[in-house]
Write a protein that holds these residues in place. Structure first.
Motif, PDB file in Angstrom:
ATOM      1  N   LEU A 313     -13.515   9.982  34.870  1.00 14.86           N
ATOM      2  CA  LEU A 313     -12.899  10.535  33.660  1.00 14.86           C
ATOM      3  C   LEU A 313     -11.382  10.481  33.760  1.00 14.86           C
ATOM      4  O   LEU A 313     -10.695  10.069  32.818  1.00 14.86           O
ATOM      5  N   GLN A 314     -10.843  10.901  34.891  1.00 13.98           N
ATOM      6  CA  GLN A 314      -9.388  10.906  35.053  1.00 13.98           C
ATOM      7  C   GLN A 314      -8.817   9.499  34.994  1.00 13.98           C
ATOM      8  O   GLN A 314      -7.732   9.282  34.459  1.00 13.98           O
ATOM      9  N   GLN A 315      -9.542   8.528  35.542  1.00 11.85           N
ATOM     10  CA  GLN A 315      -9.082   7.140  35.472  1.00 11.85           C
ATOM     11  C   GLN A 315      -9.226   6.589  34.060  1.00 11.85           C
ATOM     12  O   GLN A 315      -8.320   5.932  33.539  1.00 11.85           O
ATOM     13  N   ASP A 316     -10.369   6.845  33.422  1.00 11.46           N
ATOM     14  CA  ASP A 316     -10.597   6.323  32.075  1.00 11.46           C
ATOM     15  C   ASP A 316      -9.663   6.974  31.052  1.00 11.46           C
ATOM     16  O   ASP A 316      -9.402   6.399  29.993  1.00 11.46           O
ATOM     17  N   PHE A 317      -9.175   8.178  31.364  1.00 18.30           N
ATOM     18  CA  PHE A 317      -8.248   8.823  30.436  1.00 18.30           C
ATOM     19  C   PHE A 317      -6.960   8.012  30.291  1.00 18.30           C
ATOM     20  O   PHE A 317      -6.318   8.043  29.237  1.00 18.30           O
ATOM     21  N   LYS A 318      -6.593   7.268  31.332  1.00 19.73           N
ATOM     22  CA  LYS A 318      -5.420   6.396  31.227  1.00 19.73           C
ATOM     23  C   LYS A 318      -5.625   5.360  30.122  1.00 19.73           C
ATOM     24  O   LYS A 318      -4.681   4.996  29.421  1.00 19.73           O
ATOM     25  N   TYR A 319      -6.854   4.889  29.988  1.00 22.61           N
ATOM     26  CA  TYR A 319      -7.186   3.938  28.926  1.00 22.61           C
ATOM     27  C   TYR A 319      -7.241   4.640  27.574  1.00 22.61           C
ATOM     28  O   TYR A 319      -6.735   4.130  26.568  1.00 22.61           O
ATOM     29  N   LEU A 320      -7.830   5.837  27.557  1.00 22.95           N
ATOM     30  CA  LEU A 320      -7.914   6.604  26.312  1.00 22.95           C
ATOM     31  C   LEU A 320      -6.517   6.931  25.781  1.00 22.95           C
ATOM     32  O   LEU A 320      -6.290   6.901  24.564  1.00 22.95           O
ATOM     33  N   ARG A 321      -5.571   7.237  26.651  1.00 20.78           N
ATOM     34  CA  ARG A 321      -4.204   7.558  26.213  1.00 20.78           C
ATOM     35  C   ARG A 321      -3.587   6.399  25.444  1.00 20.78           C
ATOM     36  O   ARG A 321      -2.882   6.609  24.454  1.00 20.78           O
ATOM     37  N   TYR A 325      -2.529   6.788  21.596  1.00 18.29           N
ATOM     38  CA  TYR A 325      -1.139   6.527  21.205  1.00 18.29           C
ATOM     39  C   TYR A 325      -1.095   5.636  19.965  1.00 18.29           C
ATOM     40  O   TYR A 325      -0.336   5.893  19.019  1.00 18.29           O
ATOM     41  N   VAL A 326      -1.902   4.576  19.961  1.00 19.76           N
ATOM     42  CA  VAL A 326      -1.928   3.659  18.822  1.00 19.76           C
ATOM     43  C   VAL A 326      -2.454   4.372  17.578  1.00 19.76           C
ATOM     44  O   VAL A 326      -1.890   4.243  16.481  1.00 19.76           O
ATOM     45  N   MET A 327      -3.534   5.144  17.749  1.00 17.30           N
ATOM     46  CA  MET A 327      -4.117   5.861  16.611  1.00 17.30           C
ATOM     47  C   MET A 327      -3.111   6.847  16.023  1.00 17.30           C
ATOM     48  O   MET A 327      -2.956   6.929  14.794  1.00 17.30           O
ATOM     49  N   LYS A 328      -2.426   7.572  16.875  1.00 20.40           N
ATOM     50  CA  LYS A 328      -1.449   8.566  16.393  1.00 20.40           C
ATOM     51  C   LYS A 328      -0.304   7.886  15.656  1.00 20.40           C
ATOM     52  O   LYS A 328       0.165   8.374  14.630  1.00 20.40           O
ATOM     53  N   LYS A 329       0.142   6.757  16.169  1.00 19.63           N
ATOM     54  CA  LYS A 329       1.220   6.018  15.517  1.00 19.63           C
ATOM     55  C   LYS A 329       0.774   5.492  14.156  1.00 19.63           C
ATOM     56  O   LYS A 329       1.562   5.433  13.207  1.00 19.63           O
ATOM     57  N   LEU A 330      -0.513   5.144  14.045  1.00 23.31           N
ATOM     58  CA  LEU A 330      -1.032   4.574  12.807  1.00 23.31           C
ATOM     59  C   LEU A 330      -1.232   5.623  11.721  1.00 23.31           C
ATOM     60  O   LEU A 330      -0.911   5.397  10.556  1.00 23.31           O
ATOM     61  N   ILE A 331      -1.749   6.806  12.109  1.00 27.27           N
ATOM     62  CA  ILE A 331      -2.132   7.791  11.088  1.00 27.27           C
ATOM     63  C   ILE A 331      -1.345   9.094  11.179  1.00 27.27           C
ATOM     64  O   ILE A 331      -1.523   9.985  10.353  1.00 27.27           O
TER      65      ILE A 331
END
Length: 755
Positions: A313-321, A325-331
């Protein structure tokens, strides 16, 4: 008493600050350790496994070893190494050579040095945090502090905090072990109304605790819904593996270390690894009965997605971030309010053509599809390149096509029903024009050239030239979800790698994510992306996936989803999910089932009725789901006996044997008869390492073995676990490989190809 401890700590801190000299690389032979106690072989083996899976990170300051040296020896060492005192406090780690017969007294770290010597015999140094002439009392306190730090991970500290009443003396003593910003981070997690219960529930599993690192958790509150979904998958997967919640106490750290990121229900390689570890009894050590161990092994062989853990989870969160980031910038439209990215997305969701019909039922599927599109272009959109496979690999060059990537994403977001100022702006922007202007300014900067009245004409000409060029269709076959050469276990969590990103990204589609996977030798990096998607977001009512073995629906593509969203009114069958889980659990803490934001209702189609046979939406058959749930209700079995309440010779485990526990997302039954892979690999042990000399069809394996055998004198034929095997028996051997070695069955087994 408290005053004395406080005074002692202040004195130690003052001495360490005044006598700190800097950092340096020091040869392993020049390090000495107090040898009052025998080394812990279990800790050494654990560190070797860590080094093997994720590498030996000597440059991480948290892994430096504290050591003390006399001022005279340090002065002579600096002179001999051609260094100045200030060099020890620079950015680079200098190499410090000591005079003959001198050593640095290390105040901890003995086990990591012993593990390094076994893991990498060519390794010759370790970073040392140098102190000059520490007093014996300071050496003792630092050594004891190091021992305490090594003994208790963040997860174990948190578990002990939760054992005691809040604000009690015992709890406060454990709180005091957390340093820097960790106490503040933990308080935020525990006080969160939905994340807190999910976090506590996962930490109730002993083997998961060593993997917890609190430091990065302060970043997750922007994506709390996705993290809660992941935590739920962790908990349900491990409950399924051992059979019941009461048996989670048998999940030890070695089981988590060996099983995380593996998928024995899809990969024959992982299945063989799991079989070997279970047979060696190196995992689930508390489970001693053969019947109970076979029960766990049978459940493991039905896991159809990567086995998650707190570490993954901690490693995959790096990918989720990156995705968030892209989603937040878009909407996000610049919103700075303390709300999650999902809530931002929900506020920006308008539905199709402004129709408010069943807003919630349409939002989550649309959001997940949008995240899939982000995953396809994650590096171009986020501006963060993929990881390099090795230090020798050249840096990944991001192509200058961000304008096209963002425009394409915005158009898809609008089609899915999202609206924001940024989406509107991007949709009305011509990406070819943006790139033409950028190229023009780079070639002829405005401060040096005068475009006069020709600017628009030049830009239009460049745009026309861009559109004359036709895209090249790739001649490569699309990547599959499984393969004979799979993705290494250590690369199955975290950010994407450069050598697979370009190959996979255009195939991260709903069709591949929901595609039924056939078992093969191993899984690919594309399978990893699909699994990570399910862990964070899920699909086709993943919370009900324990009945998926009986309800296998077709995979879906984006167009089919659009048809479902646009043409059909989606209705919610309230309470069906909760009712099923109520039947499933006995004395179960339902905090986590209340926590996830992902909808837990049954989805059915009401419009455009079709034939009853085979009609699915999101993988769930219409109308009869509740009946199926009732017929397939799975109950957790009561504990039969407590292991440590009996003598060892009569010890038994309390694993549920009558029926399996609720199946989490990605757990689907496989046939009991496992078909061996059609090809076999020949492994040869040379210079202490196992290397593959080829993969061949079973009907040719005898001839290939004879060829390899004739070239090597003194070699014998073995199975992967070190048992002798006759040449004629190899074609029918059930494993995926056979081995040639002259070191005997006691060396190097089980055989694993050196990567």
């Amino acid at each position: 008493m408290f005053f004395n401890i406080e005074t002692q700590s202040k004195q130690l801190d003052a001495e360490l600050k005044s006598k700190f000299s800097g950092y340096a690389k020091v040869a392993l032979d020049l390090l000495s350790f107090d040898t009052g106690e025998e080394p812990d072989e279990e800790r050494i083996r654990h560190l070797q496994r860590v080094f093997k899976r994720v590498g030996c990170d000597r440059y991480n300051p948290n892994n430096y070893i504290s050591g003390t040296i006399s001022a005279d020896v340090l002065h002579a060492s600096l002179k001999q190494s051609n260094l100045r005192p200030g060099d020890l406090k620079g950015r680079e780690l200098p190499e410090l050579r000591l005079p003959a017969g001198q050593q640095i007294r290390c105040l901890g770290g003995r086990h990591r040095i012993l593990a390094l010597r076994k893991y990498n015999r060519s390794a010759s140094w370790w970073p040392i945090k140098l102190f000059v002439d520490l007093t014996p009392e300071a050496c003792r306190l630092v050594s004891e502090g190091f021992a305490n730090e090594a003994k208790y991970s963040d997860g174990e500290i948190v578990a002990n905090i939760l054992r005691y009443p809040e604000h009690s003396v015992d709890a406060n003593q454990w709180w005091a072990r957390l340093d820097k910003s960790k106490p503040r981070t933990l308080k935020k997690i525990l006080s969160h109304p939905t994340l807190g219960p999910a976090f506590k529930k996962v930490l109730s599993i002993p083997g998961l605790r060593p993997g917890l690192l609190l430091a990065p958790w302060h970043k997750i509150l922007n994506c709390v819904e996705e993290v809660i979904h992941y935590l739920g998958e962790i908990y349900r997967t491990w409950v399924y593996i051992v059979g019941s919640e009461s048996d989670l106490r048998f999940v030890d750290k070695d089981a988590v270390m060996e099983l995380q990121s593996r998928v024995p229900g899809v990969s024959y390689c992982d299945e063989r690894h799991v079989e070997y570890e279970m047979r060696k009894e190196t995992i689930f050590r508390g489970v001693t009965g053969m019947r109970e161990r076979e029960f766990i092994l049978r459940n493991l062989k039905q896991v159809m997605r990567l086995i998650p853990s707190i570490h993954t989870l901690q490693q995959d969160f790096k990918y989720l971030r990156q995705c968030a980031y892209v989603m937040k910038k878009l909407i996000g439209d610049g919103i700075q309010a303390p709300i999650t990215v999902r809530i931002m997305a929900q506020n920006s969701f308008r539905g199709n053509q402004g129709q408010p019909v069943n807003h919630e039922g349409r939002f989550l599927p649309s959001l997940k599809i949008l995240y899939l599109h982000i995953m396809q272009d994650i590096c171009q959109l986020s501006g963060q390149p993929p990881l390099k496979d090795s230090d020798k690999e050249p840096d990944y060059e991001l192509l200058p096509n961000n304008a096209i990537s963002w425009h394409t994403l915005a158009v898809r977001a609008r089609e899915l029903g999202f609206s924001s100022d940024e989406i509107i702006r991007l949709c009305h922007t011509d990406p070819d024009r943006e790139m033409a202007i950028k190229a023009l300014y780079e070639a002829r900067p405005r401060e040096k050239f005068d475009y006069g009245q020709n600017f628009e004409y030049i830009v239009a000409s460049l745009v026309t030239a861009f559109r004359i060029v036709q895209p090249v269709e790739s001649q490569k076959s699309p990547p599959g979800l499984t393969s004979h050469t799979g993705e290494r276990v250590e690369r199955r969590c975290g950010r994407v790698y450069s050598n697979t990103y370009d190959t996979d990204r255009h195939f991260i589609t709903l069709e591949n994510v929901t595609h039924e996977v056939q078992k093969d030798v191993d899984i690919t990096s594309l399978f990893v992306r699909a699994s990570v998607f399910h862990l964070f977001w899920g699909w086709e009512s993943d919370d009900q996936s324990y009945v998926r073995g009986n309800l296998k629906g077709p995979s879906h593509n984006d167009k089919e989803l659009d048809d479902i969203i646009e043409e059909d009114e989606v209705t919610i069958d309230e309470g069906s999910h909760n009712q099923v889980w109520k039947d499933v659990t006995i004395e179960e803490n339902v905090e986590m089932d209340e926590a996830p934001i992902v909808p837990q209702q049954e989805v059915t189609r009401r419009k455009k009725p079709q034939q009853d046979n085979g009609q699915f939406i999101f993988g769930v058959k219409k109308n009869n789901m509740v009946g199926v749930n009732k017929r397939n209700t799975l109950r957790l079995h009561k504990a039969i006996a407590v292991a440590d309440a009996q003598p060892k010779e009569q010890q038994s485990t309390s694993l549920a044997l009558a029926t399996p526990a609720p199946v989490p997302s990605g757990l689907m039954p496989q046939s009991e008869s496992q078909v061996p892979p059609p090809k076999m690999v020949i492994l040869v042990r040379e210079k202490g390492d196992w290397d593959s000399i080829g993969e061949y069809p079973r009907e040719h394996i005898v001839d290939k073995l004879k060829e390899a055998w004739n070239m090597r004198e003194g070699y014998s034929l073995y199975t992967r676990d070190g048992r002798g095997i006759a040449l004629d028996d190899c074609p029918t051997h059930s494993d995926w490989c056979v081995c040639l070695s002259k070191d005997g069955p006691g060396e190097g087994f089980p055989a694993e190809e050196t990567l």
